[in-house]
Design an enzyme around this catalytic site. Structure first.
Site, PDB file in Angstrom:
ATOM      1  N   ALA A   7       0.840  -1.192   0.000  1.00 15.81           N
ATOM      2  CA  ALA A   7       0.000   0.000   0.000  1.00 15.81           C
ATOM      3  C   ALA A   7       0.874   1.240   0.000  1.00 15.81           C
ATOM      4  O   ALA A   7       1.496   1.567   1.015  1.00 15.81           O
ATOM      5  CB  ALA A   7      -0.931  -0.008   1.207  1.00 15.81           C
ATOM      6  N   ASP A 108       8.340   0.248   2.380  1.00 15.21           N
ATOM      7  CA  ASP A 108       8.701  -0.095   1.003  1.00 15.21           C
ATOM      8  C   ASP A 108      10.206   0.003   0.792  1.00 15.21           C
ATOM      9  O   ASP A 108      10.818  -0.850   0.126  1.00 15.21           O
ATOM     10  CB  ASP A 108       7.951   0.792   0.009  1.00 15.21           C
ATOM     11  CG  ASP A 108       8.079   2.289   0.306  1.00 15.21           C
ATOM     12  OD1 ASP A 108       8.525   2.654   1.411  1.00 15.21           O
ATOM     13  OD2 ASP A 108       7.714   3.093  -0.579  1.00 15.21           O
TER      14      ASP A 108
END
Length: 256
Positions: A7, A108
């Site tokens: 996400a 990430d």
């Protein structure tokens, strides 16, 4: 098979992973208000189109840089995949974060570090093209040493068009030729945005390499990497699925 969910600020990527191989992937705009029920209606149809079924998914791993999105993604895993999801970064990271504020590193970026060091030896620079463009340095031992956060190319264009009333919105793409002297407004904007961005990438990578002082392998990843890979020699490798691979590695290590 594993459902890996990444996400980001702009999109949520869902990928079905068979080991470390991406079997299928889809994107949906990030909206923290989207419920588990909404996700599953959309996702079930896409799984069917790929000849897959929800029953094929045996685990769920989630990465998010949007904390408000996490609850509904966890609910998706629990309610519709009967899985207690593994959330990247909860309980710490399996790598050395040699920086002043290790807790501020985005999930990430940490996953990119894990996947990059797993795949390549020596010192590394990972350039990730997303909402922001990030540059991360990993040393030969796998330690994260720090990096750079720059506005993504879409953000740069949005800021330019918003602030200058007479400038048109243009497509982000390489100009038709390599000239950097534009003959009209659209050409001049394309040159400034595209070649200006390439120059930033090349310049920052060169400075980072000089600071590391040893041979460095440079990787590109992220959804917008395709815009640049054919127009600069700065990248040694382009790994489009680096974050997803990092999620698969994290899952593997948690279930050894």
């Amino acid at each position: 098979m594993l459902l890996a969910i990444d996400a980001g600020n702009t999109n949520v990527v869902f990928a079905v992973m068979d080991g470390r191989e991406v079997r299928a992937r889809w994107r949906i705009a990030t909206d923290p208000r989207r419920t588990a029920d909404e996700y599953v209606v959309w996702l079930s149809q896409l799984l069917t189109l790929e000849g897959l079924d929800r029953a094929d998914i045996t685990g769920v791993v989630i990465s998010t840089v949007v904390p408000r999105a996490l609850h509904n993604l966890r609910m998706l895993a629990t309610k519709y995949f009967a899985s207690e999801s593994l959330v990247a970064g909860e309980g710490g990271w399996p790598l050395t974060l040699d920086v002043d504020e290790p807790q501020s590193l985005g999930a990430d970026r940490a996953l990119n570090v894990i996947a990059a060091h797993d795949a390549y030896a020596g010192d590394l620079i990972v350039v990730d093209f997303g909402t922001a463009t990030t540059f991360d340095v990993i040393d030969y031992s796998g330690a994260y040493k720090g990096g750079i956060i720059a506005p993504g190319i879409n953000l740069s264009l949005d800021a330019l068009v918003t602030a200058a009333a007479k400038l048109p919105r243009i497509a982000i793409e390489a100009p038709d030729d390599t000239s950097v002297i534009g003959r009209n407004t659209t050409q001049q904007m394309q040159i400034g945005i595209f070649w200006g961005y390439v120059a930033m990438i090349e310049g920052l990578v060169a400075r980072m390499k000089a600071e590391v002082g040893r041979p460095v392998t440079v990787l590109a990843t992220g959804g917008l990497a395709v815009l640049f890979e054919a127009h600069t020699a700065v990248f040694d490798h382009v790994e489009h699925d680096l974050t997803l691979t990092g999620l698969a590695i994290l899952w593997e290590r948690a279930h050894i």
